[in-house]
Design a protein around this motif. Structure first.
Motif, PDB file in Angstrom:
ATOM      1  N   LEU A  71      -4.943  26.973  27.737  1.00 60.28           N
ATOM      2  CA  LEU A  71      -5.667  27.782  26.757  1.00 60.28           C
ATOM      3  C   LEU A  71      -4.744  28.252  25.637  1.00 60.28           C
ATOM      4  O   LEU A  71      -5.107  28.211  24.458  1.00 60.28           O
ATOM      5  CB  LEU A  71      -6.315  28.977  27.446  1.00 60.28           C
ATOM      6  N   TYR A  72      -3.548  28.690  26.007  1.00 56.29           N
ATOM      7  CA  TYR A  72      -2.598  29.184  25.017  1.00 56.29           C
ATOM      8  C   TYR A  72      -2.174  28.065  24.077  1.00 56.29           C
ATOM      9  O   TYR A  72      -2.131  28.239  22.847  1.00 56.29           O
ATOM     10  CB  TYR A  72      -1.382  29.780  25.719  1.00 56.29           C
ATOM     11  N   ASN A  73      -1.871  26.903  24.611  1.00 60.82           N
ATOM     12  CA  ASN A  73      -1.406  25.785  23.779  1.00 60.82           C
ATOM     13  C   ASN A  73      -2.481  25.302  22.811  1.00 60.82           C
ATOM     14  O   ASN A  73      -2.161  24.805  21.725  1.00 60.82           O
ATOM     15  CB  ASN A  73      -0.948  24.621  24.659  1.00 60.82           C
ATOM     16  N   ALA A  74      -3.743  25.454  23.180  1.00 61.05           N
ATOM     17  CA  ALA A  74      -4.835  24.978  22.333  1.00 61.05           C
ATOM     18  C   ALA A  74      -5.316  26.029  21.337  1.00 61.05           C
ATOM     19  O   ALA A  74      -6.094  25.721  20.438  1.00 61.05           O
ATOM     20  CB  ALA A  74      -6.007  24.533  23.206  1.00 61.05           C
ATOM     21  N   ALA A  75      -4.860  27.259  21.475  1.00 65.06           N
ATOM     22  CA  ALA A  75      -5.393  28.366  20.680  1.00 65.06           C
ATOM     23  C   ALA A  75      -4.643  28.555  19.373  1.00 65.06           C
ATOM     24  O   ALA A  75      -3.485  28.156  19.232  1.00 65.06           O
ATOM     25  CB  ALA A  75      -5.330  29.659  21.493  1.00 65.06           C
ATOM     26  N   GLU A  76      -5.310  29.193  18.416  1.00 62.61           N
ATOM     27  CA  GLU A  76      -4.669  29.638  17.186  1.00 62.61           C
ATOM     28  C   GLU A  76      -4.002  30.990  17.445  1.00 62.61           C
ATOM     29  O   GLU A  76      -4.235  31.624  18.486  1.00 62.61           O
ATOM     30  CB  GLU A  76      -5.708  29.754  16.063  1.00 62.61           C
TER      31      GLU A  76
END
Length: 269
Positions: free
Chosen positions: A61-66
């Motif tokens: 989730l963190y890697n895909a988030a802005e």
């Protein structure tokens, strides 16, 4: 379900203690903070059976988030850690020297000369800091001694910590440093304002929200260094990630005292 079996040595004790810890957290953690519950234990086999947790890991989730979403995720993780610490927290003298002594990597023949020089600097800084903070009263708690992005999941708004074992009391800052270092150590530091080699805004935000005493600056710096060394010598195989890690350690060392102690240095090749 997740079937987990401990090694033979003290397997029954390990299984019982793991289940006891998970049951304590399941019962006492406030929503929206959870663990993967212990459904059953078979002590004679060293087995615990855990509830499977759906959802995505914090890492994915963190890697895909802005950036705004990333900050929200970081605060959610900090909330889980603080909720655990609030259940069991005690101020105890810090035994800093023991963490230095456990980082003896002198016989690691996979390190290059450049890496040994860099690790010498990190270990010297740790030794110097340990002398200054040994015996200092710091907050200890039992929460998650391997608090990494893959050991945290988000499901339907709740944060679930997985792979928690027995009750283990550690400095709160060490658990926080584990998360922060694993989150950013192998990413590029280019263009970032840094806090001991890590992204400053998220690091400060996380530590404050987790209830870490930021005024204990040497303790904060010490455990970030300890986790950087520990994670680095575990040998991430990707060459680019290894270089990013070295860049972060170099940034960490900027401004380190020139008369740092040399005890515990990596043996030269």
């Amino acid at each position: 379900m997740v079937y987990k079996q401990y090694p033979r040595d003290k397997a029954a004790v390990s299984a019982k203690r793991a289940c006891t810890e998970l049951q304590f957290l399941e019962t006492n953690l406030p929503e929206p903070y959870y663990v993967n519950n212990c459904l059953e234990t078979v002590p004679e086999l060293g087995v615990v059976i855990l509830k499977w947790v759906d959802g995505d890991t914090v890492r994915s989730l963190y890697n895909a988030a802005e950036q705004p979403e990333r900050e929200a995720i970081v605060l959610q993780v900090a909330g889980w850690l603080k909720a655990c610490a609030d259940l069991r927290r005690k101020e105890k003298p810090l035994r800093a020297a023991q963490f230095v002594s456990r980082l003896d990597v002198s016989d690691n023949d996979t390190l290059s000369g450049e890496e040994r020089t860099l690790l010498n600097g990190m270990l010297a800084e740790m030794a110097s800091l340990a002398d200054q903070i040994e015996g200092k009263p710091v907050d200890h708690t039992s929460a998650h001694d391997d608090m990494t992005l893959v050991n945290l999941k988000i499901w339907e708004g709740g944060l679930y910590a997985i792979d928690i074992n027995r009750e283990r009391w550690l400095p709160l800052m060490r658990m926080a440093a584990r998360f922060l270092v694993m989150k950013d150590f192998f990413s590029s530091p280019d263009g970032q304002r840094l806090f001991h080699g890590l992204p400053e805004k998220e690091a400060r935000m996380f530590l404050k929200a987790a209830g870490v005493a930021l005024r204990q600056k040497r303790v904060v710096r010490y455990f970030i260094a300890e986790q950087m060394v520990r994670v680095y010598v575990a040998r991430e195989t990707d060459a680019e990630k290894q270089e990013f890690a070295r860049q972060r350690m170099r940034a960490f060392l900027e401004g380190a005292p020139k008369d740092a102690e040399t005890e515990g240095l990596v043996a030269a090749t």
